[in-house]
Each structure stands twice: as C-alpha cells, then as structure tokens.
Design a protein around this motif. Sequence first.
Motif, PDB file in Angstrom:
ATOM      1  N   ARG A 209    -125.152 -12.555  25.411  1.00 40.85           N
ATOM      2  CA  ARG A 209    -124.433 -11.288  25.253  1.00 40.85           C
ATOM      3  C   ARG A 209    -123.651 -11.238  23.950  1.00 40.85           C
ATOM      4  O   ARG A 209    -123.620 -10.210  23.266  1.00 40.85           O
ATOM      5  CB  ARG A 209    -123.489 -11.061  26.430  1.00 40.85           C
ATOM      6  N   LYS A 210    -123.016 -12.362  23.600  1.00 40.15           N
ATOM      7  CA  LYS A 210    -122.233 -12.419  22.368  1.00 40.15           C
ATOM      8  C   LYS A 210    -123.137 -12.247  21.146  1.00 40.15           C
ATOM      9  O   LYS A 210    -122.795 -11.524  20.207  1.00 40.15           O
ATOM     10  CB  LYS A 210    -121.484 -13.738  22.298  1.00 40.15           C
ATOM     11  N   LEU A 211    -124.298 -12.897  21.154  1.00 43.07           N
ATOM     12  CA  LEU A 211    -125.235 -12.763  20.037  1.00 43.07           C
ATOM     13  C   LEU A 211    -125.756 -11.332  19.911  1.00 43.07           C
ATOM     14  O   LEU A 211    -125.911 -10.812  18.808  1.00 43.07           O
ATOM     15  CB  LEU A 211    -126.390 -13.752  20.194  1.00 43.07           C
ATOM     16  N   GLN A 212    -125.997 -10.698  21.055  1.00 44.33           N
ATOM     17  CA  GLN A 212    -126.458  -9.308  21.043  1.00 44.33           C
ATOM     18  C   GLN A 212    -125.365  -8.393  20.476  1.00 44.33           C
ATOM     19  O   GLN A 212    -125.642  -7.508  19.665  1.00 44.33           O
ATOM     20  CB  GLN A 212    -126.842  -8.880  22.452  1.00 44.33           C
ATOM     21  N   LEU A 213    -124.127  -8.633  20.866  1.00 43.51           N
ATOM     22  CA  LEU A 213    -123.001  -7.858  20.354  1.00 43.51           C
ATOM     23  C   LEU A 213    -122.865  -8.048  18.847  1.00 43.51           C
ATOM     24  O   LEU A 213    -122.654  -7.076  18.101  1.00 43.51           O
ATOM     25  CB  LEU A 213    -121.707  -8.260  21.057  1.00 43.51           C
ATOM     26  N   LEU A 214    -122.996  -9.287  18.378  1.00 44.22           N
ATOM     27  CA  LEU A 214    -122.879  -9.551  16.948  1.00 44.22           C
ATOM     28  C   LEU A 214    -124.008  -8.893  16.161  1.00 44.22           C
ATOM     29  O   LEU A 214    -123.776  -8.371  15.066  1.00 44.22           O
ATOM     30  CB  LEU A 214    -122.856 -11.058  16.691  1.00 44.22           C
ATOM     31  N   GLN A 215    -125.214  -8.898  16.713  1.00 41.44           N
ATOM     32  CA  GLN A 215    -126.332  -8.216  16.057  1.00 41.44           C
ATOM     33  C   GLN A 215    -126.039  -6.728  15.898  1.00 41.44           C
ATOM     34  O   GLN A 215    -126.259  -6.155  14.822  1.00 41.44           O
ATOM     35  CB  GLN A 215    -127.609  -8.374  16.884  1.00 41.44           C
ATOM     36  N   GLN A 216    -125.560  -6.107  16.960  1.00 47.70           N
ATOM     37  CA  GLN A 216    -125.252  -4.681  16.908  1.00 47.70           C
ATOM     38  C   GLN A 216    -124.122  -4.398  15.920  1.00 47.70           C
ATOM     39  O   GLN A 216    -124.168  -3.413  15.179  1.00 47.70           O
ATOM     40  CB  GLN A 216    -124.879  -4.178  18.295  1.00 47.70           C
ATOM     41  N   LEU A 217    -123.113  -5.265  15.904  1.00 46.52           N
ATOM     42  CA  LEU A 217    -121.992  -5.092  14.985  1.00 46.52           C
ATOM     43  C   LEU A 217    -122.457  -5.205  13.535  1.00 46.52           C
ATOM     44  O   LEU A 217    -122.088  -4.380  12.687  1.00 46.52           O
ATOM     45  CB  LEU A 217    -120.907  -6.126  15.279  1.00 46.52           C
ATOM     46  N   ILE A 218    -123.252  -6.216  13.241  1.00 47.33           N
ATOM     47  CA  ILE A 218    -123.754  -6.412  11.875  1.00 47.33           C
ATOM     48  C   ILE A 218    -124.604  -5.220  11.444  1.00 47.33           C
ATOM     49  O   ILE A 218    -124.435  -4.681  10.341  1.00 47.33           O
ATOM     50  CB  ILE A 218    -124.548  -7.730  11.778  1.00 47.33           C
ATOM     51  N   PHE A 219    -125.505  -4.794  12.313  1.00 52.41           N
ATOM     52  CA  PHE A 219    -126.361  -3.652  11.976  1.00 52.41           C
ATOM     53  C   PHE A 219    -125.538  -2.392  11.760  1.00 52.41           C
ATOM     54  O   PHE A 219    -125.758  -1.644  10.792  1.00 52.41           O
ATOM     55  CB  PHE A 219    -127.407  -3.426  13.078  1.00 52.41           C
ATOM     56  N   THR A 220    -124.587  -2.126  12.632  1.00 58.78           N
ATOM     57  CA  THR A 220    -123.772  -0.915  12.530  1.00 58.78           C
ATOM     58  C   THR A 220    -122.926  -0.923  11.264  1.00 58.78           C
ATOM     59  O   THR A 220    -122.861   0.081  10.541  1.00 58.78           O
ATOM     60  CB  THR A 220    -122.870  -0.772  13.770  1.00 58.78           C
ATOM     61  N   ALA A 221    -122.265  -2.045  10.972  1.00 59.47           N
ATOM     62  CA  ALA A 221    -121.410  -2.116   9.784  1.00 59.47           C
ATOM     63  C   ALA A 221    -122.228  -1.965   8.506  1.00 59.47           C
ATOM     64  O   ALA A 221    -121.819  -1.252   7.577  1.00 59.47           O
ATOM     65  CB  ALA A 221    -120.644  -3.434   9.770  1.00 59.47           C
ATOM     66  N   THR A 222    -123.387  -2.600   8.470  1.00 55.43           N
ATOM     67  CA  THR A 222    -124.231  -2.489   7.286  1.00 55.43           C
ATOM     68  C   THR A 222    -124.772  -1.069   7.135  1.00 55.43           C
ATOM     69  O   THR A 222    -124.843  -0.531   6.023  1.00 55.43           O
ATOM     70  CB  THR A 222    -125.384  -3.504   7.356  1.00 55.43           C
TER      71      THR A 222
END
Length: 175
Positions: free
Chosen positions: A15-28
């Motif tokens: 779940r944490k890795l999925q959250l980080l993926q979404q955060l990275i994609f959204t911020a970029t």
Amino acid sequence: MANQGAKRQVENNRRKLQLLQQLIFTATAVYALGRLAIFYKSSGTRHYVLLTLGSLLHFACYSFIRQQAEPTYENGELQHGGSDLDLKGSLPYYAVETIYCLALLQVLTAVLSDKFWWLLLALPAWGMWLLWQYVLQPYFSSRQPQEANETDAMRKKREKIERKQNKVKYSKGRR
C-alpha cells in the motif's frame, strides 16, 4: 507458514509503495502541466533540468524503497515481510520523507514560484545532519576515555576506594 506479522508487513509495504507511486506521478504531472504547459512562456532550460533532477531523485529513492520492502520467500513460503517503511530512524523512512519533500517542492514550484527550488538544498543539509547525529557523533563520542564521562562524585568515590586499597595495613602481632 509465515506469521501474521510478516503478511501484514507485506500488505502495508504494498500500500505504501502504491501511495508513493501515485504521489510521484501526481507531483510530476502537476509540475509538468503547471510550469511547462500553462506557464510555458516563463519556462527555460533550468525548468527542464530541475524536472529531470527531481525525476531522477524520485526514481532513486523509490527504487531503494522498493528494494527494501521486497519480501523474502523460502521454498514458496513467506519468511520475511520486508523492511518496515514507517520505522522512524531507518533508511527507507528517510527515503520516503525525501520523496514527500521533493513532491511538495515540485507542486509549490509549479503553482507559486521558482524560488521554492532553493529549498531543495535543504535535503543535503538534512542528510548531513542525520549523518552527524546517527553515525559520526556516536562514533566520535564512543572513542572518549571512560574517565571523561564520570562526574565529580564518581571521581571522588573512586579515589577514596583507591586510597583505601593502597593503604598499608599493619596487623597487631602477638607479643
């Protein structure tokens, strides 16, 4: 059969890795849309360089976190659920914090001002402070002699015991 703690750790890490993926994609995406598409007239080479630098830093931190969160299996059975990404003081925890900081900087730079990129210099300063606090300072302070750590009361007590031990003892002989 693996214990419930290892299974729970695997699920938390997923779940944490999925959250980080979404955060990275959204911020970029926010940075690319905001700074390079909407404010394209004020975009220069430095924006592309900073986007590339941010993306490389995101990729490096995320790869490290993914490697640390990898569960280990032996004979098809779960043996270890991977490192706890929320354990304060661990390297994966600080890598997650770095991703959060960088994502915040990307969004603030895209929306408000280019000057927020200067806060990116705080990340190496923070890393040096952590290096000093958890690695260098304990190393140098453990090299001090034992006597430097004792208080006045402890020193006086030690000297008193040494004087008593060094005192010549005379026994009364028979006459």
